[in-house]
Design a protein around this motif. Sequence first.
Motif, PDB file in Angstrom:
ATOM      1  N   SER A  94    -119.952  12.911 -27.098  1.00 26.51           N
ATOM      2  CA  SER A  94    -118.845  13.682 -26.538  1.00 26.51           C
ATOM      3  C   SER A  94    -117.691  13.676 -27.531  1.00 26.51           C
ATOM      4  CB  SER A  94    -118.407  13.087 -25.197  1.00 26.51           C
ATOM      5  OG  SER A  94    -117.280  13.771 -24.708  1.00 26.51           O
ATOM      6  N   PHE A  95    -117.034  14.839 -27.646  1.00 25.83           N
ATOM      7  CA  PHE A  95    -115.895  14.973 -28.555  1.00 25.83           C
ATOM      8  C   PHE A  95    -114.583  15.045 -27.785  1.00 25.83           C
ATOM      9  CE2 PHE A  95    -119.532  17.048 -30.659  1.00 25.83           C
ATOM     10  CZ  PHE A  95    -119.567  16.338 -31.836  1.00 25.83           C
ATOM     11  N   GLU A  96    -114.588  14.717 -26.492  1.00 24.23           N
ATOM     12  CA  GLU A  96    -113.391  14.903 -25.687  1.00 24.23           C
ATOM     13  C   GLU A  96    -112.234  14.044 -26.194  1.00 24.23           C
ATOM     14  OE1 GLU A  96    -112.729  16.992 -23.425  1.00 24.23           O
ATOM     15  OE2 GLU A  96    -114.724  17.910 -23.284  1.00 24.23           O
ATOM     16  N   ASP A  97    -112.485  12.748 -26.463  1.00 24.19           N
ATOM     17  CA  ASP A  97    -111.405  11.852 -26.910  1.00 24.19           C
ATOM     18  C   ASP A  97    -110.857  12.304 -28.251  1.00 24.19           C
ATOM     19  OD1 ASP A  97    -111.847  10.394 -24.632  1.00 24.19           O
ATOM     20  OD2 ASP A  97    -113.164   8.926 -25.617  1.00 24.19           O
ATOM     21  N   TYR A  98    -111.758  12.674 -29.157  1.00 20.66           N
ATOM     22  CA  TYR A  98    -111.291  13.106 -30.479  1.00 20.66           C
ATOM     23  C   TYR A  98    -110.515  14.409 -30.375  1.00 20.66           C
ATOM     24  CZ  TYR A  98    -111.390  13.825 -35.517  1.00 20.66           C
ATOM     25  OH  TYR A  98    -111.030  14.020 -36.822  1.00 20.66           O
ATOM     26  N   ILE A  99    -110.969  15.311 -29.518  1.00 19.73           N
ATOM     27  CA  ILE A  99    -110.233  16.563 -29.324  1.00 19.73           C
ATOM     28  C   ILE A  99    -108.861  16.286 -28.729  1.00 19.73           C
ATOM     29  CG2 ILE A  99    -110.228  18.703 -27.978  1.00 19.73           C
ATOM     30  CD1 ILE A  99    -113.261  18.798 -28.301  1.00 19.73           C
ATOM     31  N   LYS A 100    -108.807  15.304 -27.814  1.00 19.01           N
ATOM     32  CA  LYS A 100    -107.521  14.945 -27.218  1.00 19.01           C
ATOM     33  C   LYS A 100    -106.568  14.409 -28.285  1.00 19.01           C
ATOM     34  CE  LYS A 100    -105.662  12.231 -23.384  1.00 19.01           C
ATOM     35  NZ  LYS A 100    -105.998  11.288 -22.289  1.00 19.01           N
ATOM     36  N   ASP A 101    -107.061  13.520 -29.183  1.00 19.86           N
ATOM     37  CA  ASP A 101    -106.217  13.008 -30.272  1.00 19.86           C
ATOM     38  C   ASP A 101    -105.773  14.135 -31.195  1.00 19.86           C
ATOM     39  OD1 ASP A 101    -106.606  10.522 -29.199  1.00 19.86           O
ATOM     40  OD2 ASP A 101    -108.240   9.969 -30.586  1.00 19.86           O
ATOM     41  N   LEU A 102    -106.697  15.047 -31.499  1.00 19.60           N
ATOM     42  CA  LEU A 102    -106.332  16.171 -32.381  1.00 19.60           C
ATOM     43  C   LEU A 102    -105.269  17.043 -31.729  1.00 19.60           C
ATOM     44  CD1 LEU A 102    -109.802  17.288 -33.784  1.00 19.60           C
ATOM     45  CD2 LEU A 102    -107.992  16.121 -35.022  1.00 19.60           C
ATOM     46  N   ARG A 103    -105.378  17.267 -30.417  1.00 18.65           N
ATOM     47  CA  ARG A 103    -104.356  18.071 -29.740  1.00 18.65           C
ATOM     48  C   ARG A 103    -103.004  17.372 -29.778  1.00 18.65           C
ATOM     49  NH1 ARG A 103    -108.113  19.960 -24.643  1.00 18.65           N
ATOM     50  NH2 ARG A 103    -109.048  21.786 -25.695  1.00 18.65           N
ATOM     51  N   SER A 104    -102.999  16.021 -29.645  1.00 16.16           N
ATOM     52  CA  SER A 104    -101.743  15.271 -29.743  1.00 16.16           C
ATOM     53  C   SER A 104    -101.149  15.414 -31.148  1.00 16.16           C
ATOM     54  CB  SER A 104    -102.002  13.803 -29.397  1.00 16.16           C
ATOM     55  OG  SER A 104    -100.832  13.044 -29.553  1.00 16.16           O
ATOM     56  N   LYS A 105    -102.014  15.310 -32.168  1.00 18.72           N
ATOM     57  CA  LYS A 105    -101.531  15.475 -33.549  1.00 18.72           C
ATOM     58  C   LYS A 105    -101.021  16.893 -33.768  1.00 18.72           C
ATOM     59  CE  LYS A 105    -104.607  12.004 -35.619  1.00 18.72           C
ATOM     60  NZ  LYS A 105    -105.715  11.781 -36.581  1.00 18.72           N
ATOM     61  N   ALA A 106    -101.735  17.865 -33.239  1.00 17.06           N
ATOM     62  CA  ALA A 106    -101.294  19.247 -33.394  1.00 17.06           C
ATOM     63  C   ALA A 106     -99.943  19.453 -32.726  1.00 17.06           C
ATOM     64  CB  ALA A 106    -102.336  20.195 -32.788  1.00 17.06           C
ATOM     65  N   SER A 107     -99.748  18.823 -31.551  1.00 13.78           N
ATOM     66  CA  SER A 107     -98.455  18.937 -30.874  1.00 13.78           C
ATOM     67  C   SER A 107     -97.344  18.285 -31.704  1.00 13.78           C
ATOM     68  CB  SER A 107     -98.558  18.279 -29.503  1.00 13.78           C
ATOM     69  OG  SER A 107     -97.314  18.302 -28.841  1.00 13.78           O
ATOM     70  N   ASP A 108     -97.626  17.113 -32.298  1.00 16.16           N
ATOM     71  CA  ASP A 108     -96.620  16.453 -33.154  1.00 16.16           C
ATOM     72  C   ASP A 108     -96.286  17.327 -34.355  1.00 16.16           C
ATOM     73  OD1 ASP A 108     -96.728  14.385 -31.366  1.00 16.16           O
ATOM     74  OD2 ASP A 108     -98.089  13.146 -32.592  1.00 16.16           O
ATOM     75  N   GLU A 109     -97.319  17.883 -34.972  1.00 19.37           N
ATOM     76  CA  GLU A 109     -97.068  18.740 -36.137  1.00 19.37           C
ATOM     77  C   GLU A 109     -96.263  19.966 -35.741  1.00 19.37           C
ATOM     78  OE1 GLU A 109     -97.689  18.252 -39.239  1.00 19.37           O
ATOM     79  OE2 GLU A 109     -98.855  16.407 -39.082  1.00 19.37           O
ATOM     80  N   GLN A 110     -96.548  20.533 -34.559  1.00 24.75           N
ATOM     81  CA  GLN A 110     -95.795  21.707 -34.111  1.00 24.75           C
ATOM     82  C   GLN A 110     -94.360  21.337 -33.825  1.00 24.75           C
ATOM     83  OE1 GLN A 110     -97.170  24.801 -33.993  1.00 24.75           O
ATOM     84  NE2 GLN A 110     -95.095  25.530 -33.616  1.00 24.75           N
ATOM     85  N   ASN A 111     -94.154  20.164 -33.200  1.00 24.34           N
ATOM     86  CA  ASN A 111     -92.779  19.713 -32.946  1.00 24.34           C
ATOM     87  C   ASN A 111     -92.034  19.482 -34.252  1.00 24.34           C
ATOM     88  OD1 ASN A 111     -93.249  19.790 -30.196  1.00 24.34           O
ATOM     89  ND2 ASN A 111     -93.911  17.662 -30.086  1.00 24.34           N
ATOM     90  N   ALA A 112     -92.713  18.860 -35.217  1.00 25.04           N
ATOM     91  CA  ALA A 112     -92.069  18.636 -36.528  1.00 25.04           C
ATOM     92  C   ALA A 112     -91.731  19.961 -37.191  1.00 25.04           C
ATOM     93  CB  ALA A 112     -93.004  17.809 -37.419  1.00 25.04           C
ATOM     94  N   ALA A 113     -92.636  20.959 -37.075  1.00 26.02           N
ATOM     95  CA  ALA A 113     -92.358  22.273 -37.656  1.00 26.02           C
ATOM     96  C   ALA A 113     -91.161  22.921 -36.962  1.00 26.02           C
ATOM     97  CB  ALA A 113     -93.590  23.169 -37.539  1.00 26.02           C
ATOM     98  N   ASN A 114     -91.079  22.816 -35.640  1.00 26.84           N
ATOM     99  CA  ASN A 114     -89.945  23.392 -34.907  1.00 26.84           C
ATOM    100  C   ASN A 114     -88.640  22.688 -35.290  1.00 26.84           C
ATOM    101  OD1 ASN A 114     -91.664  25.146 -33.586  1.00 26.84           O
ATOM    102  ND2 ASN A 114     -91.994  23.753 -31.861  1.00 26.84           N
TER     103      ASN A 114
END
Length: 1104
Positions: free
Chosen positions: A643-663
């Motif tokens: 299952s890739f659910e946990d890894y996808i969840k971590d990636l979504r958290s990282k993507a959110s951090d990167e988006q916040n940093a970009a904003n």
Amino acid sequence: MEEGMGESMTRVCPPNLRYEQQPQHTAGTIKKIRLENFMCHENFEMEFGNAVNFVLGQNGSGKSAILTALCVAFGSRAKKTDRANHLKDLIKKGCSNAVIHVEIQNEGEDAFKPEIYGDVIIVERRISVSANSIILKDHQGKRVGYRIADLREMVEHFNIDVDNPCVIMSQDKSREFLHSGNDKDKFKFFYKATLLQQVNDLLENISKEIGVAHGIVKDLEGSIKPVEKELKELQDKIKAMEHIEQMSVDIQKLKKKLAWSWVYDVDKNLQAQSAKIDKLKSRIPACQAKIDQQLNDIVRLKEGISEKKDAIAIMMEEYTQLNQIITDQNQPLSLARKEALELEHDCNSKTSKVQKMLQRLKKLEQEVQDLHEQHVKNTQAEKSDLEEKLKGLQHEVHTAELDWGRLKEEETKLMNNINLQNEEIKTIVYKIRGHENNCNEISKQIREYEQKQGNKIRVFGGERVMHLIYLVEKYHQRFKMPPIGPIGVHLNLLDAKKWAATVEHAIGGLLNSFIVTDHKDFLLLKQLAKEANYRNLQIIIYDFSIPRLKIPQHMLPETNHPSTLSLLQSENHTVINVLVDLGNVERQVLVKDYDTGKVVAFNQRPRNLKEIYTADGKKMFYRGGVETTLPLKGKGPGRLCSSFEDYIKDLRSKASDEQNAANEGKSRKRQAEIKLRELESNLTSVKRHCENVGRSLSSKKLALEEAMHQHAAENSSIPSSSVEELDVEITEFKKKLEEEQILLEALRQRKDEASGKAKDLKVKFDKLRGSAEDKFTVIEKAGNQCRKIESELELAEQGKAHYENLMENKVLPAIKKAEEEYQELTKMREEYAKKASIICPENEINDCDSLEGCDMKTPDQISAELKELSQKVEHECRRHVVIILPHVIILQPSRSFWQDLFIFSFLIFSCSLCRHSEPIADLRMLYEKKQRKIMKRQKVYKALRQKLDACQRALEIRGKKFKSNATRLKQQLSWKFNDHLRKKGISGLIKVNYEENTLSIEVQMPQDASNRAVRDTRGLSGGERSFSTLCFALALHEMSESPFRAMDEFDVFMDAVSRKISLETLVDFCVAQGSQWLFITPHDTSTVKPGPKVKKMQMLAPRS
């Protein structure tokens, strides 16, 4: 009535009414008629013209008798003339016989048998009380024919139909039509006049006759049904007898076949055993070739290892020398750097001393200036105003210079701040792009893992492998065995969350591979991969029939840590076999971290260990005395993860951090841009102010220079003693300053030389160090290659030992065992062949075509077939010939096989003595005789049926043509009828309904103000009714053909005007048509214009 007239005499046309030039007669026209004792005529004769003939006379003069005589002469019956019921009733009263003599013109293209009859045909009809006869004569009066058929042939040739009202319209038919308002009677008149009635009657009669013929043929065909049934029963009886005979023959053949089938069965085993021996022996060269190949590989690999080690030793020596050179070069570089630093210090000290001397020089010059100023104060007091002015200007210039310098410094500061702000904005933009790129990359990874989560196959090759799987399923029938792949799809992993990425690195590219069973499937899968645009697909050829490999414990690594194989699970044993044979997964050990892996790989070094893989991303192995640790590329949970659910969840958290940093970066960018705009605005204002201050400073400097020139001109000389001393001191001080500056310049030059030397040494040192690093890389690469060759050497030695073991323990013992079995089969074959030859020779089996050889069925199958056939023979004999066969012995391959076979042969011989109750040859002869008879009758009936079908088709075609012609005739009749009515100013229409058998006439009179059409001729006046009858008759005449036509009292009930128009219409129509016309009328015809084609004949008045 003409019958009531008295004795008559010959009446001819008066000479004054004959025309001098008569037109030539055409074939079929009436040339002359002569009557003897016929109706009212005793001896009458009249010649007719070739065109229009008017017969005039009073009522009772015998005009209509002429038309009756023509009808009888041409074969009409008495009833059809409407004058008598029998021909004898037409004989003049008081006489016993009558003669009708008609001469017909027979010239031109349409002449009837001119070579027999000549130019005139004479038809003579003799009527008596008891009989009547017909005689046909030629132009000389010789009798040619006397049968009614001869007369009909002539009549049909000239198309003379006296029953047709369009050919001869008697006064009775005219009156009947004039006085009848019934549409059905009119239709009958039209139907008969156009010959449609005759054609319709013929078609109906033919249809009835065809129907009757069909019934007759059907009855004939049904009459042979019993004979066919009898023939079928006879055929079944013959087939049954033939079948019994054939089964008896087949039993004899099967007996011989069974005797030799055991021999041939042993032959099959011999061939198979021989092929097996050949196959086993063929493995010896292959196995030996493998051993030789492995030996060659071992020799080659050992030579390669030796060469690599020599090359590594040479490179190590060069590397050591290079390190020594680097060490030697390091000391001069340090001395050069130290010298450069010392010279730089001396240069700085000398520069400070020179600057102090320059300050002292400025002070001396200031003292000289002060002396001048003091002298000016003491000697020129009167010029104080000028000096004050000069000072004021100097102050203003100094103030302006300070302001201008301050503004310049502020401008420079603002420029620096703007540059720093631009750099900051660029840094922020770069960071924003970095965050956005990271966010996009993470989003891409999230999409990929989501796709992998939904489709496991897509994980191991993406869309290309999906397309390839589709093509494999589409062409699966072309594969010998369906390919297996990708391998990763068929694998499950224990503790996948911990070891998925590590196991994926351990197995490597094999996860994307496909497995096929032979080279043909390999080529086909390669072609499909090319079609799916899947380049560089790894395809492995492996035997699917090999069971799952069982690895002995002594061939596994001696460690408590798990191996890659121990964590893998698969329902397909071929996948596990491939990973063991090609991936060495049983020799790959997995550990949790680097330290544990280091202990196992480098300290413990257990047997059969190939590689160590750590959970934190390291690969370790020990080969050739070299300890190697490599980092593993790639991050992520691994494709084997459940299952890739946990890894996808971590990636979504990282993507959110990167988006916040970009904003956040975008927000800081906006603030920095606002600050930049403020700085640019301030810079613009400062530049504008600086320009204004610069212009003011320039004007003040000009004013100051003018004042100073004026002041210098007015000054007196300065005291020479003080000034000279100061000048001497300044001169000496300047000399010292120049010396110090020369020394400073020399120091600077030495410093530059030392810095250049240190820089050159640094470049050379860096170059040597780079060469050393390159050399070390080459050495490391060569070491890796050497370790790879050592691994290949180890595999080659294992392969050589494997094939030698295979040769000794499997190939040679198997060959020996197969040869022993072959010898036993050879002895068995000789024994069976000797016993089978007693029953029948072998060449008899080979010459038997029906047996198709003896290599298609086993003895057991032949024995079962023999039993079944024997039971069938017994059943058929009981059913047909009442013969009971003995029980059939079931043959088995036992010791008593040949004795049982001899007993069975005796029973078959006993069965052959049976005879049928009726000879089959007689039955065949009887069957063939009846079959020929039936086939002959069937052929005749079939021919009759075909002819009837052809007649039926022809009748249908003619029926369609009849309907088409009838439709055209009714249209043509209406048009022509209306054309004739127009001559009197009348319009009309004829409507014919073939379904209801009605004909209606509509006449529109010109004087009718109501514009109402008259649909019943009885509603017309007598003249109008007669004229409409004439128009109707002329319309029918145009639609029919006949060599002559006759109309009796056509102008009855006509007034003078209608009669005149009718006569003119008739004459014009007759002249235009060209046939012969005979008009009979009691009225005056003086309105008819005389001409060469018009002949009038006056009948004598009847006797009172």
